[in-house]
Design a protein around this motif. Structure first.
Motif, short mmCIF file in Angstrom:
data_model
loop_
_atom_site.label_atom_id
_atom_site.label_comp_id
_atom_site.label_asym_id
_atom_site.label_seq_id
_atom_site.Cartn_x
_atom_site.Cartn_y
_atom_site.Cartn_z
N LYS A 148 -7.34 -3.95 23.14
CA LYS A 148 -6.26 -3.28 23.85
C LYS A 148 -6.17 -1.82 23.40
CE LYS A 148 -1.89 -4.35 23.01
NZ LYS A 148 -0.55 -5.00 23.05
N LYS A 149 -6.28 -1.60 22.10
CA LYS A 149 -6.27 -0.23 21.57
C LYS A 149 -7.50 0.54 22.04
CE LYS A 149 -3.90 -1.53 17.29
NZ LYS A 149 -4.10 -1.72 15.83
N ALA A 150 -8.63 -0.16 22.09
CA ALA A 150 -9.88 0.48 22.51
C ALA A 150 -9.80 0.95 23.96
CB ALA A 150 -11.06 -0.48 22.35
N VAL A 151 -9.29 0.10 24.83
CA VAL A 151 -9.24 0.44 26.25
C VAL A 151 -8.20 1.53 26.53
CG1 VAL A 151 -7.49 -1.14 27.20
CG2 VAL A 151 -9.55 -0.65 28.50
N GLU A 152 -7.19 1.58 25.70
CA GLU A 152 -6.17 2.63 25.86
C GLU A 152 -6.73 4.00 25.46
OE1 GLU A 152 -3.03 1.05 23.49
OE2 GLU A 152 -2.27 -0.28 25.07
N GLU A 162 -15.65 -0.17 30.61
CA GLU A 162 -15.98 -1.31 31.47
C GLU A 162 -16.29 -2.55 30.62
OE1 GLU A 162 -18.87 -2.41 35.28
OE2 GLU A 162 -19.12 -0.52 34.21
N GLN A 163 -17.02 -2.33 29.51
CA GLN A 163 -17.38 -3.44 28.63
C GLN A 163 -16.15 -4.02 27.94
OE1 GLN A 163 -20.39 -4.65 28.68
NE2 GLN A 163 -19.91 -6.28 27.25
N VAL A 164 -15.22 -3.15 27.58
CA VAL A 164 -13.98 -3.62 26.94
C VAL A 164 -13.17 -4.47 27.92
CG1 VAL A 164 -11.77 -2.92 25.94
CG2 VAL A 164 -13.84 -1.67 25.35
N TYR A 165 -13.02 -4.00 29.14
CA TYR A 165 -12.30 -4.77 30.16
C TYR A 165 -12.98 -6.12 30.41
CZ TYR A 165 -8.99 -1.17 31.70
OH TYR A 165 -7.95 -0.27 31.78
N LEU A 166 -14.30 -6.12 30.36
CA LEU A 166 -15.04 -7.36 30.59
C LEU A 166 -14.74 -8.39 29.50
CD1 LEU A 166 -17.10 -8.86 32.31
CD2 LEU A 166 -18.92 -7.82 30.95
#
Length: 219
Positions: A148-152, A162-166
């Motif tokens: 969650k922190k990474a995608v933010e 895209e990989q984080v969301y996946l």
């Protein structure tokens, strides 16, 4: 070459060209690329003992020559020389993980990620790696918090985001589904993302229907 490399008024791009020229020159004489690279950089590092950039150039050349073990050694030297070099940490961790034959991260690899995050606690790539490690160990909630922190912090429309969301879309958490829905808006052509989200929706639908049936029986 030593005088050029020691000259602080010459930019790193120019120095890189001189290094490449020196390698080609000696390569034509000896024919041994690996030996030439080692000899040239032995001279370069002596002339620039405090230069992280020189070590990174050396690591990149070693990586191109598929000398993974030595690449890792040089990247270790880079982070020891300058623990505030983000790209040094990123490349060291990426190289270590990509060359590992273990299914899960080793204690050494996890320690590296922890050390890197102490210096760069909001870096999206490091958080993504941490989240991936937690996920591989079955620590779904911890993984989600890291991702969650990474995608933010990740730039939208990048491969990392895209990989984080996946990864998030594959988690059986209600909050994760909200992030997965956002990911679908950004990457509507990612079939794995769509499939993961659809599967989780079906799981939660079945669970909610089961709960309703139990309530009716109880009544």
């Amino acid at each position: 070459l030593q005088k050029i490399l020691a000259n602080e008024n010459i930019d790193i791009q120019t120095k890189t060209r001189y290094i490449e020229f020196a390698i080609k020159y000696y390569q034509n004489k000896t024919g041994n690329v690996a030996e030439v690279v080692d000899q040239v950089f032995e001279t370069v590092i002596k002339a620039n003992p405090e230069s992280t950039e020189v070590l990174m150039m050396y690591a990149h050349l070693l990586s191109e020559m598929k000398n993974t073990e030595k690449t890792i050694d040089v990247l270790y030297s880079a982070v020891l020389l300058n623990e505030k070099c983000l790209v040094c940490w990123q490349e060291l961790i990426a190289t270590k993980l990509s060359s590992s034959t273990n299914e899960n991260a080793t204690a050494d690899e996890k320690d590296l990620v922890a050390q890197a995050l102490k210096n760069f606690p909001t870096d999206p790539y490091l958080l993504y790696v941490e989240g991936s490690i937690y996920l591989s160990e079955g620590e779904t909630e911890k993984s989600f918090q890291s991702l969650k922190k990474a995608v933010e912090g990740a730039n939208v429309n990048t491969k990392l985001a895209e990989q984080v969301y996946l990864l998030i879309s594959g988690m059986h958490l209600q909050e994760a589904m909200l992030f997965a829905r956002e990911g679908i808006k950004l990457y509507p052509n990612n079939l794995m993302l769509l499939n993961n989200y659809a599967y989780n929706v079906a799981v939660y639908w079945d669970a909610s229907q089961g709960t309703k049936k139990k309530k009716k029986r109880a009544e």
